[in-house]
Every structure is written in C-alpha cells, then in structure tokens.
Scaffold this motif. Structure first.
Motif, short mmCIF file in Angstrom:
data_model
loop_
_atom_site.label_atom_id
_atom_site.label_comp_id
_atom_site.label_asym_id
_atom_site.label_seq_id
_atom_site.Cartn_x
_atom_site.Cartn_y
_atom_site.Cartn_z
N ALA A 32 4.02 -8.13 3.96
CA ALA A 32 2.65 -7.74 3.65
C ALA A 32 1.91 -8.94 3.10
N VAL A 33 0.60 -8.94 3.29
CA VAL A 33 -0.27 -9.97 2.73
C VAL A 33 -1.21 -9.28 1.75
N VAL A 34 -1.23 -9.78 0.51
CA VAL A 34 -2.09 -9.22 -0.54
C VAL A 34 -3.07 -10.31 -0.97
N VAL A 35 -4.34 -9.95 -1.06
CA VAL A 35 -5.40 -10.89 -1.43
C VAL A 35 -5.87 -10.59 -2.86
N ASP A 36 -5.98 -11.62 -3.65
CA ASP A 36 -6.47 -11.53 -5.03
C ASP A 36 -5.69 -10.52 -5.88
N GLY A 37 -4.41 -10.34 -5.58
CA GLY A 37 -3.55 -9.53 -6.41
C GLY A 37 -3.64 -8.03 -6.24
N TRP A 38 -4.57 -7.54 -5.40
CA TRP A 38 -4.68 -6.08 -5.27
C TRP A 38 -5.07 -5.59 -3.88
N LEU A 39 -5.75 -6.38 -3.08
CA LEU A 39 -6.23 -5.96 -1.77
C LEU A 39 -5.15 -6.21 -0.71
N VAL A 40 -4.60 -5.14 -0.14
CA VAL A 40 -3.57 -5.27 0.89
C VAL A 40 -4.27 -5.56 2.21
N ARG A 41 -4.09 -6.78 2.69
CA ARG A 41 -4.70 -7.19 3.95
C ARG A 41 -3.87 -6.71 5.15
N SER A 42 -2.56 -6.70 5.00
CA SER A 42 -1.70 -6.21 6.08
C SER A 42 -0.37 -5.74 5.50
N SER A 43 0.26 -4.84 6.21
CA SER A 43 1.57 -4.33 5.83
C SER A 43 2.29 -3.91 7.10
#
Length: 68
Positions: free
Chosen positions: A17-28
């Motif tokens: 998974a890629v998480v942006v800014d510690g909370w926004l899940v960009r992909s899983s």
C-alpha cells in the motif's frame, strides 16, 4: 508531501500500500493465496513462500501505479 510504501506478507497473502502524509491511502493491493491452499485445507509453507516470491514485485508495481 511524504509517501510511504508499506509491504506485508502473511502466511497466505502478499500486500502493498502507498500512504500519503500519514493518513491518505493512495493504493492498497492484496494477492491472496486462499485458492492455492484450499485443496490442502491449510497453508503449506513451501507453496506459500514460492507464491510470495512470484507475487511481491507485481503487487508492489500495482500499488505504485494505482490510485484509489
């Protein structure tokens, strides 16, 4: 903006998974091995490890190019 790539492998799943800014899940992305192990009625470690090797790069690639 910080981005984190998280990689996980359990006995019967490979995930990234890629998480942006510690909370926004960009992909899983999750690759499950449930069907592979179903005929054995449980996880076979040797089969699971080979499936992880086959799945890890495609799962990471998909997580890096995919957007939720």
């Amino acid at each position: 903006m910080s981005q984190i790539l998280g990689i996980e492998s359990t006995c019967d799943e490979t995930a990234a998974a890629v998480v942006v800014d510690g909370w926004l899940v960009r992909s899983s992305v999750v690759a499950s091995q449930v069907e592979i192990h179903a005929k054995y009625r449980g996880v076979v470690p040797e089969i699971a490890s080979r499936a992880h090797i086959q799945n890890i790069l495609p799962v990471i690639h998909e997580a890096l190019v995919m957007r939720v």
